[in-house]
Design a protein around this motif. Sequence first.
Motif, PDB file in Angstrom:
ATOM      1  N   GLY A 119       0.743   2.035   5.580  1.00 51.70           N
ATOM      2  CA  GLY A 119       1.297   1.892   4.240  1.00 51.70           C
ATOM      3  C   GLY A 119       1.268   3.182   3.446  1.00 51.70           C
ATOM      4  N   CYS A 120       0.172   3.921   3.532  1.00 54.47           N
ATOM      5  CA  CYS A 120       0.069   5.180   2.783  1.00 54.47           C
ATOM      6  C   CYS A 120       0.814   6.321   3.461  1.00 54.47           C
ATOM      7  CB  CYS A 120      -1.402   5.553   2.602  1.00 54.47           C
ATOM      8  SG  CYS A 120      -2.310   4.433   1.516  1.00 54.47           S
ATOM      9  N   LEU A 121       1.102   6.165   4.738  1.00 52.82           N
ATOM     10  CA  LEU A 121       1.814   7.205   5.480  1.00 52.82           C
ATOM     11  C   LEU A 121       3.319   7.133   5.261  1.00 52.82           C
ATOM     12  CD1 LEU A 121       1.243   9.446   7.682  1.00 52.82           C
ATOM     13  CD2 LEU A 121       1.768   7.699   9.367  1.00 52.82           C
ATOM     14  N   LYS A 122       3.870   5.935   5.275  1.00 56.88           N
ATOM     15  CA  LYS A 122       5.322   5.757   5.295  1.00 56.88           C
ATOM     16  C   LYS A 122       6.060   6.427   4.135  1.00 56.88           C
ATOM     17  CE  LYS A 122       5.437   1.493   7.996  1.00 56.88           C
ATOM     18  NZ  LYS A 122       6.042   2.150   9.171  1.00 56.88           N
ATOM     19  N   PRO A 123       5.626   6.288   2.877  1.00 58.44           N
ATOM     20  CA  PRO A 123       6.432   6.864   1.791  1.00 58.44           C
ATOM     21  C   PRO A 123       6.434   8.383   1.762  1.00 58.44           C
ATOM     22  CG  PRO A 123       4.366   6.042   0.919  1.00 58.44           C
ATOM     23  CD  PRO A 123       4.432   5.598   2.350  1.00 58.44           C
ATOM     24  N   LEU A 141       0.811  -1.214   0.000  1.00 58.04           N
ATOM     25  CA  LEU A 141       0.000   0.000   0.000  1.00 58.04           C
ATOM     26  C   LEU A 141       0.847   1.267   0.000  1.00 58.04           C
ATOM     27  CD1 LEU A 141      -2.865  -1.081   2.411  1.00 58.04           C
ATOM     28  CD2 LEU A 141      -3.071  -0.547  -0.019  1.00 58.04           C
ATOM     29  N   SER A 142       2.152   1.136   0.197  1.00 58.24           N
ATOM     30  CA  SER A 142       3.030   2.299   0.054  1.00 58.24           C
ATOM     31  C   SER A 142       2.960   2.868  -1.360  1.00 58.24           C
ATOM     32  CB  SER A 142       4.473   1.915   0.391  1.00 58.24           C
ATOM     33  OG  SER A 142       4.586   1.503   1.733  1.00 58.24           O
ATOM     34  N   LEU A 143       2.744   1.997  -2.343  1.00 61.62           N
ATOM     35  CA  LEU A 143       2.600   2.465  -3.724  1.00 61.62           C
ATOM     36  C   LEU A 143       1.370   3.359  -3.861  1.00 61.62           C
ATOM     37  CD1 LEU A 143       3.389  -0.890  -5.572  1.00 61.62           C
ATOM     38  CD2 LEU A 143       4.932   1.037  -5.198  1.00 61.62           C
ATOM     39  N   LEU A 144       0.282   2.963  -3.209  1.00 57.00           N
ATOM     40  CA  LEU A 144      -0.933   3.777  -3.244  1.00 57.00           C
ATOM     41  C   LEU A 144      -0.706   5.121  -2.566  1.00 57.00           C
ATOM     42  CD1 LEU A 144      -3.981   4.136  -3.773  1.00 57.00           C
ATOM     43  CD2 LEU A 144      -4.397   2.994  -1.575  1.00 57.00           C
ATOM     44  N   GLY A 145      -0.020   5.112  -1.422  1.00 59.04           N
ATOM     45  CA  GLY A 145       0.245   6.364  -0.718  1.00 59.04           C
ATOM     46  C   GLY A 145       1.084   7.322  -1.540  1.00 59.04           C
ATOM     47  N   GLY A 146       2.116   6.802  -2.202  1.00 64.22           N
ATOM     48  CA  GLY A 146       2.937   7.657  -3.046  1.00 64.22           C
ATOM     49  C   GLY A 146       2.173   8.203  -4.238  1.00 64.22           C
ATOM     50  N   PHE A 147       1.326   7.364  -4.835  1.00 61.88           N
ATOM     51  CA  PHE A 147       0.537   7.804  -5.987  1.00 61.88           C
ATOM     52  C   PHE A 147      -0.449   8.903  -5.594  1.00 61.88           C
ATOM     53  CE2 PHE A 147      -3.497   7.330  -8.312  1.00 61.88           C
ATOM     54  CZ  PHE A 147      -3.078   7.699  -9.584  1.00 61.88           C
ATOM     55  N   LEU A 148      -1.170   8.708  -4.507  1.00 68.04           N
ATOM     56  CA  LEU A 148      -2.146   9.712  -4.076  1.00 68.04           C
ATOM     57  C   LEU A 148      -1.468  11.027  -3.711  1.00 68.04           C
ATOM     58  CD1 LEU A 148      -4.531   7.536  -1.869  1.00 68.04           C
ATOM     59  CD2 LEU A 148      -4.975   8.445  -4.155  1.00 68.04           C
ATOM     60  N   SER A 149      -0.302  10.924  -3.079  1.00 70.02           N
ATOM     61  CA  SER A 149       0.413  12.132  -2.685  1.00 70.02           C
ATOM     62  C   SER A 149       0.890  12.923  -3.897  1.00 70.02           C
ATOM     63  CB  SER A 149       1.604  11.751  -1.800  1.00 70.02           C
ATOM     64  OG  SER A 149       2.417  12.872  -1.546  1.00 70.02           O
ATOM     65  N   ASP A 150       1.534  12.252  -4.834  1.00 71.00           N
ATOM     66  CA  ASP A 150       2.094  12.942  -5.994  1.00 71.00           C
ATOM     67  C   ASP A 150       1.022  13.432  -6.955  1.00 71.00           C
ATOM     68  OD1 ASP A 150       4.613  12.484  -5.025  1.00 71.00           O
ATOM     69  OD2 ASP A 150       4.959  10.691  -6.237  1.00 71.00           O
TER      70      ASP A 150
END
Length: 295
Positions: free
Chosen positions: A173-177, A96-105
């Motif tokens: 997961g979405c917080l870490k990246p 879910l880190s991938l999702l967090g990075g995508f939503l952020s960017d």
Amino acid sequence: MDVESSRQQGPKGDASSNSMAAASEVSVDWRGRPCRPERHGGMKAAVLVLGIQAFEIMAIAAVGNNLITYVFNEMHFPLSKSANIVTNFIGTMFLLSLLGGFLSDSYLGSFWTMLIFGFVELSGFILLAVQAHLPQLRPPACDMKAAGQCEEVAGVKAGIFFAALYLVALGSGCLKPNIIAHGADQFRRDGEDQAVDGGKRLSSYFNAAYFSFCVGEMVALTVLVWVQTRSGMDVGFGVSAAAMAVGLVSLVAGVFFYRNKPPQGSICTPIAKVRTSYQQGAVLSQSYHGHSIFF
């Protein structure tokens, strides 16, 4: 003719790419206004980001370390199934880190992504603590080591457990990246800042980030695990929830001082534009030269 057109297009292309690069370096405050160097960013803002990093890793590491014991002894899953539950939880969290990075960017920006999913993670910790504290939300007490066969959690109780567990996975997961990236965004990387000591301050920030990570892990694997073992998992989950809440307070405390990088939109959009431009150019070339082009 083609040479002249390429010469004419060259400066325009360079200007366009330069403007896009400049736009990507623009930082704004929480209201979307351009940042002021004397007010926004710097180590004072980055330290508050390090706060949520230390407390978040403290909370999640304490839960993950004793999770298999809780799943086996309290939820009464077999040992092999308990191990699968824990590994699935950890794997989901990192995917879910991938999702967090995508939503952020693309859409939210790092600050809002951390704030939203930080509360998601906090809600998961609270739900775990409530279930661990209330006997009616757990299967009947039974010693798995002595009895061997105990009533496994099922139905609504199992649903509550897995909902809480994967709320934690989604939030973490979405917080870490975004934590390290948001902290690094507090330091200007243009020529003016590099001329002073921007590079040294950024290097110091990364050192401090690793130190805060280690401190959070150390406290989690010593103090919080001791609390879980001595006072019960309900208290342990509650302490993890409290640590996560303190981390969110640290994050919100810097809202007026952060340099925020605006989201750039979906990464699929420029890919689609390039594909469309290529197809349009191929059609024009076909009509101009009078021969067919196959894709």
